[in-house]
Motif scaffolding. Structure first.
Motif, PDB file in Angstrom:
ATOM      1  N   HIS A 102       0.797  -1.180  -0.090  1.00  0.00           N
ATOM      2  CA  HIS A 102      -0.157  -0.098   0.102  1.00  0.00           C
ATOM      3  C   HIS A 102       0.820   1.347   0.084  1.00  0.00           C
ATOM      4  O   HIS A 102       0.660   2.348   0.803  1.00  0.00           O
ATOM      5  N   GLY A 103       1.871   1.062  -0.925  1.00  0.00           N
ATOM      6  CA  GLY A 103       2.673   2.326  -1.114  1.00  0.00           C
ATOM      7  C   GLY A 103       3.904   2.590  -0.071  1.00  0.00           C
ATOM      8  O   GLY A 103       4.859   3.165  -0.210  1.00  0.00           O
ATOM      9  N   ALA A 104       4.222   1.588   0.781  1.00  0.00           N
ATOM     10  CA  ALA A 104       5.235   1.515   1.757  1.00  0.00           C
ATOM     11  C   ALA A 104       6.273   0.486   1.124  1.00  0.00           C
ATOM     12  O   ALA A 104       5.947  -0.577   0.819  1.00  0.00           O
ATOM     13  N   THR A 105       7.577   0.714   1.038  1.00  0.00           N
ATOM     14  CA  THR A 105       8.658  -0.026   0.492  1.00  0.00           C
ATOM     15  C   THR A 105       9.440  -0.660   1.413  1.00  0.00           C
ATOM     16  O   THR A 105       9.981   0.026   2.323  1.00  0.00           O
ATOM     17  N   LEU A 133      -0.094  -6.440 -13.004  1.00  0.00           N
ATOM     18  CA  LEU A 133      -0.802  -7.674 -13.682  1.00  0.00           C
ATOM     19  C   LEU A 133      -1.976  -8.076 -12.720  1.00  0.00           C
ATOM     20  O   LEU A 133      -3.117  -8.163 -13.214  1.00  0.00           O
ATOM     21  N   VAL A 134      -1.840  -8.462 -11.424  1.00  0.00           N
ATOM     22  CA  VAL A 134      -2.816  -8.552 -10.463  1.00  0.00           C
ATOM     23  C   VAL A 134      -4.071  -7.559 -10.419  1.00  0.00           C
ATOM     24  O   VAL A 134      -4.959  -7.845 -10.266  1.00  0.00           O
ATOM     25  N   ALA A 180       7.488 -14.433  -6.856  1.00  0.00           N
ATOM     26  CA  ALA A 180       7.023 -13.297  -6.857  1.00  0.00           C
ATOM     27  C   ALA A 180       5.512 -13.439  -6.433  1.00  0.00           C
ATOM     28  O   ALA A 180       5.012 -14.490  -6.666  1.00  0.00           O
ATOM     29  N   ALA A 181       4.988 -12.442  -5.556  1.00  0.00           N
ATOM     30  CA  ALA A 181       3.514 -12.655  -5.050  1.00  0.00           C
ATOM     31  C   ALA A 181       2.735 -11.469  -5.008  1.00  0.00           C
ATOM     32  O   ALA A 181       3.478 -10.253  -4.888  1.00  0.00           O
ATOM     33  N   SER A 182       1.480 -11.406  -4.764  1.00  0.00           N
ATOM     34  CA  SER A 182       0.616 -10.482  -4.507  1.00  0.00           C
ATOM     35  C   SER A 182      -0.596 -10.729  -3.919  1.00  0.00           C
ATOM     36  O   SER A 182      -1.247 -11.790  -4.311  1.00  0.00           O
ATOM     37  N   THR A 183      -1.061  -9.836  -3.125  1.00  0.00           N
ATOM     38  CA  THR A 183      -2.715 -10.100  -2.846  1.00  0.00           C
ATOM     39  C   THR A 183      -3.482  -9.927  -3.803  1.00  0.00           C
ATOM     40  O   THR A 183      -3.201  -9.317  -4.930  1.00  0.00           O
ATOM     41  N   ASP A 184      -4.868 -10.126  -3.659  1.00  0.00           N
ATOM     42  CA  ASP A 184      -5.760  -9.989  -4.530  1.00  0.00           C
ATOM     43  C   ASP A 184      -5.846  -8.875  -5.295  1.00  0.00           C
ATOM     44  O   ASP A 184      -6.182  -8.420  -6.491  1.00  0.00           O
ATOM     45  N   ASP A 185      -5.814  -7.823  -4.718  1.00  0.00           N
ATOM     46  CA  ASP A 185      -6.019  -6.256  -5.090  1.00  0.00           C
ATOM     47  C   ASP A 185      -4.566  -5.613  -5.944  1.00  0.00           C
ATOM     48  O   ASP A 185      -4.749  -4.591  -6.316  1.00  0.00           O
ATOM     49  N   GLY A 186      -3.555  -6.318  -5.834  1.00  0.00           N
ATOM     50  CA  GLY A 186      -2.178  -5.842  -6.537  1.00  0.00           C
ATOM     51  C   GLY A 186      -1.468  -4.730  -5.416  1.00  0.00           C
ATOM     52  O   GLY A 186      -0.523  -4.471  -5.994  1.00  0.00           O
ATOM     53  N   ARG A 187      -2.074  -4.515  -4.350  1.00  0.00           N
ATOM     54  CA  ARG A 187      -1.527  -3.410  -3.629  1.00  0.00           C
ATOM     55  C   ARG A 187      -0.384  -4.063  -2.510  1.00  0.00           C
ATOM     56  O   ARG A 187       0.372  -3.291  -1.827  1.00  0.00           O
TER      57      ARG A 187
END
Length: 401
Positions: free
Chosen positions: A53-56, A285-286, A346-353
């Protein structure tokens, strides 16, 4: 890549809750602990990055080069193996959106006569079945000739050039795993064929299509498609492998496998990238930024990869992405990739955030699944000897390379 020739299977470990996160700079304590454990157990170096959510967050452990002791850095490039498959999937899905093909087309419609022999029949296999691994086509990296060339024979064959048609020809020497649409089995041949279809439909190379359709729109400036080049773009660390795999696991001395011709992976596994670019790619992508709604739904429609279906704890596979439910209940889309001396996830939650990417620069041991559990669930491996309790779907999916 899926095969014993390029990477060791990732072992399952139990997951136990980490201490409650402290200040922001300590919120990745669980991830750092798992990375440090990998180095302690023998992996030269681990690299990780997440965008939440914007935090790296960026982290590393161990070294990029055993000779010089240089540490791994966030800008280091590495081979991503089968994480490449999602790039190829996007190309075909975009071509479908443009009306230039349909995922329910047969392979034979675009590549007439190519998928033939020993029971293979391209008139009965669809493009969708290639992308979700339900085609039944034999996996060419399991062919004994290629397996030998890329394990014990690697020093002599590391610069060999393989054409896509040759790779498909290796698969056609063997019987299919099952009739099209009646089972699931991971096969690199599926994605080589998908790359060939893209070239046939567009009249351009697969690499050109990936650059135009994925790299540029997603802003992936540090991602490259090497083709027949054995060199790694700078900056990069070294990749290490033991090459020999037997019933008791990897054996032999550690060897530097950094330079190699990745043409044997091609559209199934040749890409080079960074943790930053992989996070950007999975977010786009997601998050639905690369495909229209219809094709996005197709991308994320998962088929079960084992008895009982995904709801029963088995893994799910979409079109170049894996679906897994973690031990804490969080669901993610992910893919692993293994190629000589480099293991990537590589992975992502459903919303890509909330995305994450990890790389190990050694392939003879490691548990990428433990890193995912640490990132999304705040868990760390327990003391040795505890019973494994990690999500069954994650355990299965992180063993696919």
């Amino acid at each position: 890549m899926v095969s014993a020739l390029a990477a060791t299977a990732l072992t399952a470990t139990a997951a136990t809750a980490a201490p409650s996160p402290g200040p922001d700079h300590d919120r990745h304590a669980a991830v750092r602990a798992v990375m440090d454990q990998h180095v302690k157990e023998g992996i030269p170096g681990v690299l990780g990055r997440s965008e939440d959510h914007g935090a790296t967050w960026k982290g590393s452990a161990g070294v990029a080069d055993l000779s010089t002791g240089r540490k791994r850095t966030d800008r280091d490039r590495f081979r991503i193996g089968s994480v490449t498959k999602a790039f190829t999937s996007v190309v075909l899905l975009q071509l479908e959106a443009e009306g230039r093909l349909n995922l329910d087309d047969t392979v034979d419609r675009h590549l007439p006569g190519l998928v033939r022999g020993n029971g293979h029949d391209g008139t009965r296999i669809t493009l969708r079945q290639l992308l979700n691994h339900t085609s039944g086509i034999y996996n060419y990296t399991a062919d004994p000739e290629l397996a030998a060339a890329l394990t014990t024979g690697f020093p002599q064959h590391r610069y060999d050039v393989w054409k896509p048609g040759q790779l498909v020809g290796l698969a056609m020497r063997h019987q299919p795993d099952f009739a099209p649409g009646t089972g699931w089995n991971y096969s690199n041949t599926n994605y080589v064929l998908a790359g060939m279809v893209a070239e046939k439909v567009t009249g351009r190379s697969w690499a050109q299509e990936v650059r135009q359709r994925v790299l540029r729109p997603a802003g992936l400036r540090d991602t490259t498609l090497p083709g027949n080049s054995s060199a790694m773009p700078s900056p990069h660390g070294r990749a290490y492998s033991k090459l020999k795999f037997g019933p008791s696991g990897p054996s032999g001395p550690i060897q530097d496998t950094t330079e190699l011709n990745p043409s044997w992976g091609w559209a199934a596994g040749e890409i080079i990238s960074t943790t930053g670019d992989l996070n950007r790619f999975y977010s786009a992508l997601v998050g639905g930024k690369l495909l229209p709604a219809k094709q996005q739904k197709e991308l994320l429609t998962a088929v079960p990869t084992g008895p009982g279906g995904e709801s029963a704890g088995a893994a799910g596979y979409g079109l170049g992405l894996m679906r897994a439910k973690l031990s804490c209940g969080t669901s993610v889309w992910l893919h692993t990739g293994g190629i000589h001396g480099s293991s990537t996830l590589a992975a992502s939650t459903d919303d890509g955030r909330h995305t994450t990417a990890f790389n190990l620069n050694g392939d003879w041991l490691g548990d990428l699944g433990a890193l995912v559990e640490a990132e999304y669930c705040g868990t760390v491996p327990p003391a040795k000897g505890h019973t494994a309790q990690r999500s069954p779907s994650l355990e299965k999916l992180t063993a696919l390379r």
